[in-house]
Design an enzyme around this catalytic site. Structure first.
Site, PDB file in Angstrom:
ATOM      1  N   ASN A 165      20.586  56.887  18.439  1.00 30.55           N
ATOM      2  CA  ASN A 165      21.082  55.650  18.808  1.00 30.55           C
ATOM      3  C   ASN A 165      21.612  55.588  20.169  1.00 30.55           C
ATOM      4  OD1 ASN A 165      20.794  55.302  16.119  1.00 30.55           O
ATOM      5  ND2 ASN A 165      22.728  54.424  15.619  1.00 30.55           N
TER       6      ASN A 165
ATOM      7  N   ASP B 278      23.489  47.323  12.741  1.00 31.80           N
ATOM      8  CA  ASP B 278      24.254  48.533  13.262  1.00 31.80           C
ATOM      9  C   ASP B 278      25.687  48.633  12.628  1.00 31.80           C
ATOM     10  OD1 ASP B 278      24.397  51.404  14.268  1.00 31.80           O
ATOM     11  OD2 ASP B 278      24.962  50.284  16.247  1.00 31.80           O
TER      12      ASP B 278
ATOM     13  N   GLY C   6      25.839  57.774  19.239  1.00 33.47           N
ATOM     14  CA  GLY C   6      26.488  58.192  20.438  1.00 33.47           C
ATOM     15  C   GLY C   6      25.676  58.874  21.186  1.00 33.47           C
ATOM     16  N   ALA C   7      24.412  58.521  21.431  1.00 29.84           N
ATOM     17  CA  ALA C   7      23.788  59.510  22.155  1.00 29.84           C
ATOM     18  C   ALA C   7      23.625  59.274  23.728  1.00 29.84           C
ATOM     19  CB  ALA C   7      22.098  59.360  21.693  1.00 29.84           C
TER      20      ALA C   7
HETATM   21  P1  13P Z   1      26.245  55.068  22.617  1.00 30.57           P
HETATM   22  O1  13P Z   1      27.000  53.827  22.995  1.00 30.57           O
HETATM   23  O2  13P Z   1      27.206  55.924  22.850  1.00 30.57           O
HETATM   24  O3  13P Z   1      25.034  55.157  23.030  1.00 30.57           O
HETATM   25  O4  13P Z   1      26.073  54.736  21.041  1.00 30.57           O
HETATM   26  C1  13P Z   1      25.322  54.057  20.415  1.00 30.57           C
HETATM   27  C2  13P Z   1      25.298  53.958  19.086  1.00 30.57           C
HETATM   28  O5  13P Z   1      25.632  55.064  18.210  1.00 30.57           O
HETATM   29  C3  13P Z   1      25.153  52.741  18.136  1.00 30.57           C
HETATM   30  O6  13P Z   1      25.359  52.785  16.964  1.00 30.57           O
END
Ligand code: 13P
Length: 283
Positions: free
Chosen positions: A229, A81, A208-209
């Site tokens: 994610n 990631d 950023g879910a």
């Molecule tokens: P969050 O921490 O907002 O769930 O985002 C996770 C993400 O996008 C990992 O790449």
């Protein structure tokens, strides 16, 4: 079973569901995610940032996921990631990892293409899968901190060119989500997403879910998101459960005891997210 992320995502795209990608940090968090996914027969992506690899060691995380892949009869993969350095990517690819996100979204459009293309050439050479980001998410993810003022949405016309020129397998889009917690409800631009889907035919990824309301997540999946994610929404309950247990049992010194409720707290969220993504019974 270890399976290619491309295969996992193409099945999701074909069948209109999304595969959750959960950020893991160590044995306990990885097992919690895997066990919940196994229960619900869901394919699952275990994601780790450079910060996590620096903390735990690439070879150790890699070995954990490889062992899980042997044991768990579900499609399961380790995904790099937000990687920015080719050397880091190479270190994991040499260990056997085949699922990579190269994040050059902080660079100009042309530079982003150049950096991503180099990674695609390398990773495709070993039959791996590459995700890249166009546009910029705000918020905080490990060492990656982006001020809201520096974030911007993905341009759908550029997205088409970006995919064509880089040859990536999946595209992370910026449509109003942010890493970390939200101060108020995120404003998602569904038109931008629909427009990107219209112009780009590879699987789309939502970063950023955490903290995004369920109905919004569902709508993004309907509009073509195939990978969701989640990091923050696992970290918080894990830590809270651990803290609560230790405060309630100040004499406890056995990690097997105090990690148990923390693991269970993660499993609960993983189950919820799998059902939300509709990836249950897809393994
Ligand atoms: P969050 O921490 O907002 O769930 O985002 C996770 C993400 O996008 C990992 O790449």
């Amino acid at each position: 079973m270890l399976i290619s992320t491309k295969e996992i995502l193409l099945d999701a795209q074909k069948n209109g569901y999304a595969v959750p990608a959960f950020n893991i940090h160590n044995l306990e968090t990885a097992l919690a995610v895997g066990e919940a996914a196994l229960e619900l027969k869901s394919p699952v992506i275990l994601a780790a940032t450079p910060g996590t690899f620096n903390f735990s060691g690439r070879a150790y995380i890699d070995a954990i996921i490889k062992t899980m892949a042997k044991d768990f009869q579900i499609p399961l993969t380790l995904h790099l990631d937000h990687h920015e350095k080719l050397d880091d990517i190479k270190a994991s690819v040499e260990l056997g990892c085949r699922s990579v996100m190269i994040d050059a979204s902080h660079l100009s459009f042309e530079e982003n293409i150049q950096v991503v293309k180099r990674v695609v050439d390398y990773v495709h050479g070993v039959s791996g899968t590459v995700e890249a980001e166009l546009g910029r998410l705000g918020g905080m993810e490990d060492d990656l901190i982006v001020d809201e003022r520096d974030s911007y949405y993905t341009n759908p016309i550029q997205a088409k060119e970006f995919v064509k020129r880089t040859g990536i397998d999946s595209l992370a889009v910026a449509i109003g989500t942010a890493h970390g917690l939200y101060k108020s409800e995120p404003k998602i631009d569904f038109d931008v997403l629909a427009n990107i889907r219209d112009k780009v035919d590879i699987p789309l990824v939502l970063h950023g879910a955490s903290g995004v309301p369920d109905d919004i997540i569902k709508k993004t999946i309907e509009l073509g998101i195939c990978k969701i994610n989640i990091a923050t929404e696992l970290k918080i309950p894990f830590t809270n459960a651990l803290r609560e247990y230790l405060v309630g049992n100040p004499q406890e010194t056995d990690p097997r005891k105090y990690f148990a409720p923390a693991k269970e707290a993660i499993k609960e969220i993983v189950r919820e997210k799998i059902l939300l993504c509709g990836s249950n019974n897809r393994a």
